[in-house]
Each structure stands twice: as C-alpha cells, then as structure tokens.
Write a protein that holds these residues in place. Structure first.
Motif, mmCIF file in Angstrom:
data_model
loop_
_atom_site.group_PDB
_atom_site.id
_atom_site.type_symbol
_atom_site.label_atom_id
_atom_site.label_comp_id
_atom_site.label_asym_id
_atom_site.label_seq_id
_atom_site.Cartn_x
_atom_site.Cartn_y
_atom_site.Cartn_z
ATOM 1 N N HIS A 165 32.189 35.116 40.768
ATOM 2 C CA HIS A 165 33.424 36.034 40.376
ATOM 3 C C HIS A 165 32.866 37.225 40.506
ATOM 4 C CE1 HIS A 165 36.819 36.884 37.870
ATOM 5 N NE2 HIS A 165 36.146 37.053 36.510
ATOM 6 N N VAL A 166 33.479 38.253 41.268
ATOM 7 C CA VAL A 166 33.062 39.514 41.770
ATOM 8 C C VAL A 166 34.151 40.301 41.224
ATOM 9 C CG1 VAL A 166 31.924 38.695 43.554
ATOM 10 C CG2 VAL A 166 34.335 39.094 44.075
ATOM 11 N N PHE A 167 33.716 41.454 40.886
ATOM 12 C CA PHE A 167 34.465 42.708 40.459
ATOM 13 C C PHE A 167 34.352 43.978 41.110
ATOM 14 C CE2 PHE A 167 33.536 39.681 37.006
ATOM 15 C CZ PHE A 167 34.696 39.567 36.275
ATOM 16 N N LEU A 168 35.680 44.536 41.461
ATOM 17 C CA LEU A 168 35.700 45.767 42.220
ATOM 18 C C LEU A 168 36.449 46.728 41.524
ATOM 19 C CD1 LEU A 168 36.646 43.473 44.826
ATOM 20 C CD2 LEU A 168 34.978 45.398 45.712
ATOM 21 N N GLU A 169 35.738 48.002 41.230
ATOM 22 C CA GLU A 169 36.450 49.068 40.524
ATOM 23 C C GLU A 169 37.410 49.647 41.693
ATOM 24 O OE1 GLU A 169 37.612 52.203 38.269
ATOM 25 O OE2 GLU A 169 36.053 50.824 37.312
ATOM 26 N N CYS A 170 38.676 49.795 41.186
ATOM 27 C CA CYS A 170 39.624 50.379 42.036
ATOM 28 C C CYS A 170 40.212 51.788 41.427
ATOM 29 C CB CYS A 170 40.675 49.594 42.397
ATOM 30 S SG CYS A 170 41.303 48.546 41.188
ATOM 31 N N GLY A 171 39.372 52.531 40.644
ATOM 32 C CA GLY A 171 40.181 53.939 40.411
ATOM 33 C C GLY A 171 40.708 53.805 39.101
ATOM 34 N N GLY A 172 40.465 54.882 38.095
ATOM 35 C CA GLY A 172 41.269 54.953 36.973
ATOM 36 C C GLY A 172 40.816 54.031 35.838
ATOM 37 N N GLY A 173 39.671 53.466 36.030
ATOM 38 C CA GLY A 173 39.180 52.223 35.202
ATOM 39 C C GLY A 173 39.874 50.993 35.302
ATOM 40 N N ASN A 174 40.625 50.767 36.462
ATOM 41 C CA ASN A 174 40.979 49.499 36.674
ATOM 42 C C ASN A 174 39.981 48.838 37.710
ATOM 43 O OD1 ASN A 174 43.908 49.983 35.927
ATOM 44 N ND2 ASN A 174 43.581 51.713 37.350
ATOM 45 N N VAL A 175 40.163 47.392 37.504
ATOM 46 C CA VAL A 175 39.303 46.438 37.928
ATOM 47 C C VAL A 175 39.922 45.265 38.550
ATOM 48 C CG1 VAL A 175 37.243 44.854 37.755
ATOM 49 C CG2 VAL A 175 37.356 47.177 36.340
ATOM 50 N N LEU A 176 39.671 44.953 39.888
ATOM 51 C CA LEU A 176 40.299 43.923 40.706
ATOM 52 C C LEU A 176 39.090 42.896 40.792
ATOM 53 C CD1 LEU A 176 42.411 42.492 42.308
ATOM 54 C CD2 LEU A 176 41.914 43.884 44.056
ATOM 55 N N ALA A 177 39.358 41.576 40.595
ATOM 56 C CA ALA A 177 38.416 40.626 40.502
ATOM 57 C C ALA A 177 38.957 39.391 41.467
ATOM 58 C CB ALA A 177 37.995 39.852 39.296
ATOM 59 N N PHE A 178 37.862 38.586 41.769
ATOM 60 C CA PHE A 178 38.096 37.618 42.625
ATOM 61 C C PHE A 178 37.119 36.258 42.286
ATOM 62 C CE2 PHE A 178 39.654 40.848 45.242
ATOM 63 C CZ PHE A 178 40.814 40.544 45.813
ATOM 64 N N PHE A 179 37.663 35.132 42.501
ATOM 65 C CA PHE A 179 36.886 33.866 42.086
ATOM 66 C C PHE A 179 36.752 33.210 43.709
ATOM 67 C CE2 PHE A 179 38.170 34.029 37.871
ATOM 68 C CZ PHE A 179 37.222 33.862 37.160
ATOM 69 N N GLU A 180 35.457 32.799 43.864
ATOM 70 C CA GLU A 180 35.346 32.003 45.066
ATOM 71 C C GLU A 180 35.031 30.364 44.326
ATOM 72 O OE1 GLU A 180 32.357 30.701 48.918
ATOM 73 O OE2 GLU A 180 32.475 33.083 47.993
ATOM 74 N N LEU A 181 35.713 29.451 44.686
ATOM 75 C CA LEU A 181 35.681 28.182 44.170
ATOM 76 C C LEU A 181 35.487 27.254 45.363
ATOM 77 C CD1 LEU A 181 38.901 28.613 42.006
ATOM 78 C CD2 LEU A 181 36.623 28.910 41.213
ATOM 79 N N PRO A 182 34.085 26.895 45.784
ATOM 80 C CA PRO A 182 33.857 26.249 46.841
ATOM 81 C C PRO A 182 34.055 24.492 46.467
ATOM 82 C CG PRO A 182 31.750 27.016 45.744
ATOM 83 C CD PRO A 182 32.911 27.702 45.155
ATOM 84 N N ASN A 183 34.206 24.295 45.545
ATOM 85 C CA ASN A 183 34.417 22.926 45.376
ATOM 86 C C ASN A 183 35.888 22.501 45.011
ATOM 87 O OD1 ASN A 183 31.527 22.598 45.731
ATOM 88 N ND2 ASN A 183 31.214 22.186 43.176
ATOM 89 N N GLN A 184 36.640 23.262 45.279
ATOM 90 C CA GLN A 184 38.182 23.006 44.954
ATOM 91 C C GLN A 184 38.811 23.141 46.362
ATOM 92 O OE1 GLN A 184 39.850 22.690 42.128
ATOM 93 N NE2 GLN A 184 37.879 22.884 40.761
ATOM 94 N N PRO A 185 40.108 22.502 46.369
ATOM 95 C CA PRO A 185 40.934 22.308 47.773
ATOM 96 C C PRO A 185 40.923 23.682 48.168
ATOM 97 C CG PRO A 185 41.826 20.872 45.995
ATOM 98 C CD PRO A 185 40.802 21.759 45.431
ATOM 99 N N GLU A 186 41.248 23.766 49.579
ATOM 100 C CA GLU A 186 41.526 24.964 50.228
ATOM 101 C C GLU A 186 42.701 25.853 49.355
ATOM 102 O OE1 GLU A 186 43.054 26.787 54.465
ATOM 103 O OE2 GLU A 186 41.713 24.986 54.548
ATOM 104 N N MET A 187 42.305 27.166 49.395
ATOM 105 C CA MET A 187 43.549 27.914 48.676
ATOM 106 C C MET A 187 44.716 28.144 49.323
ATOM 107 S SD MET A 187 42.028 31.849 48.656
ATOM 108 C CE MET A 187 43.618 32.665 48.383
ATOM 109 N N GLY A 188 45.812 28.162 48.543
ATOM 110 C CA GLY A 188 47.180 28.290 49.333
ATOM 111 C C GLY A 188 47.978 29.335 48.330
ATOM 112 N N ARG A 189 49.211 29.002 48.572
ATOM 113 C CA ARG A 189 50.049 29.996 47.978
ATOM 114 C C ARG A 189 51.152 28.955 47.610
ATOM 115 N NH1 ARG A 189 53.897 32.341 48.834
ATOM 116 N NH2 ARG A 189 55.120 32.101 51.178
ATOM 117 N N ASP A 190 51.799 29.469 46.448
ATOM 118 C CA ASP A 190 53.149 28.725 46.062
ATOM 119 C C ASP A 190 54.303 28.697 47.271
ATOM 120 O OD1 ASP A 190 55.493 28.050 44.655
ATOM 121 O OD2 ASP A 190 55.878 29.335 43.487
#
Length: 179
Positions: free
Chosen positions: A53-78
């Motif tokens: 789980h990684v976190f990136l500061e994007c200004g104004g106190g806002n944070v964008l985070a991402f999860f890499e989940l290697p044991n889950q099926p390949e990510m997709g979208r709705d």
C-alpha cells in the motif's frame, strides 16, 4: 451524527505494479511518495492477502494511495461503466497551467484529450499506467456563476430524479464564450 469531516484522508485505488505506479506519479504528476505499508494479512479483515500500500502527497494535504495485490486476479474495471465515468480530477491554478500540463504530458508520450469546456472549468483527460482515467481541471467561473449553480443544484437533481433527462436550468454552461 458523525462529527464534521476535516478532509479526505486518502483515496485508494488498485495498481498493477506499486514501484511503476510510484515512479510514474512522481515523474509525470510531480507527486511526492511519502509512505508504504506492506502486510501479509489484511488488518481490517484478518484475511491472508499480501499487499503493498503506497501513498503519494498530491498537494493541499491530499493523499492518493494505491494497493498492489499480487495474489488477486488481474485487475480490471467495471465493464458496465464507461471509461470516462470513473476518474480522479486534480485542480491546477489556471488555464496557463492546464496548457503547460498538457504539453508536459504529451512530451512524455501520453495521449491527452482536451482542453474541454465545462462552463465553470476547463479540463484535460489522460490515463495512468494502470488504466485509471485522470483529469486536470482549472476553474474559470465567477463567484456569481458558482452561486447560481449552487442555487440550481437542488432543482436540477429533483428534475433529473423525475425524468432521467438532462435539465437545462443552467443552459449557459453549455455555450463556450465567443462561440
């Protein structure tokens, strides 16, 4: 009732590769990588599911985070939601900054759509390496326009709820100046 909210602590999305994602957001978006958590067990559920789980500061106190989940099926979208619907929008200072951002993105080989006129803001759109749609927007509206939109919002929502058709209470939003 919940006490008043202070701000969004962070917004989290899935990524294919945490290192690639961090490097892209630092290089392309100018964000600052601040924090990482890596666990084999999910603290909230107790499930064994290793993640980064990684976190990136994007200004104004806002944070964008991402999860890499290697044991889950390949990510997709709705598949039932158009690609343009789900996106992250970031604000830039003005139209000059928006145009500079577009030039920077295109110099990185990233396809950019826009600028697009939205009445009280202009935007450009592009995708990150995970397929997430991103928007950069600059506000161009006047205080009076934002006040008018706030007053119209309840009427527009009520009409939409009844008809499922786009209400035209703010027709001026759809006409670019000088057009």
């Amino acid at each position: 009732m919940i006490p008043p909210l202070q701000r969004i602590h962070h917004v989290a999305y899935r990524c294919r590769d945490a290192k690639e994602t961090v490097e892209w957001y630092e290089r392309v978006m100018g964000m600052r990588y601040t924090t990482a958590f890596a666990e084999d067990t999910v603290p909230s559920t107790g499930e064994h599911d290793p993640y980064m789980h990684v976190f990136l500061e994007c200004g104004g106190g806002n944070v964008l985070a991402f999860f890499e989940l290697p044991n889950q099926p390949e990510m997709g979208r709705d598949p039932n939601t158009p690609a343009w619907v789900q996106h992250l929008a970031f604000e830039v200072a003005d139209e000059a900054a928006l145009h500079a951002a577009k030039a920077h993105l295109e110099a990185q080989g990233i396809a950019v759509l826009g600028p697009t006129y939205h009445g009280v803001f202009r935007s450009i759109y592009f995708f990150d390496p995970n397929g997430h749609r991103l928007e950069l927007a600059c506000n161009i509206g006047t205080a009076e326009q934002y006040e008018a939109l706030a007053a119209l919002a309840p009427l527009m929502l009520e009409e939409w709820s009844r008809t499922k058709r786009a209400p035209r209470h703010a027709e001026w939003l759809h006409k670019e100046p000088g057009a």
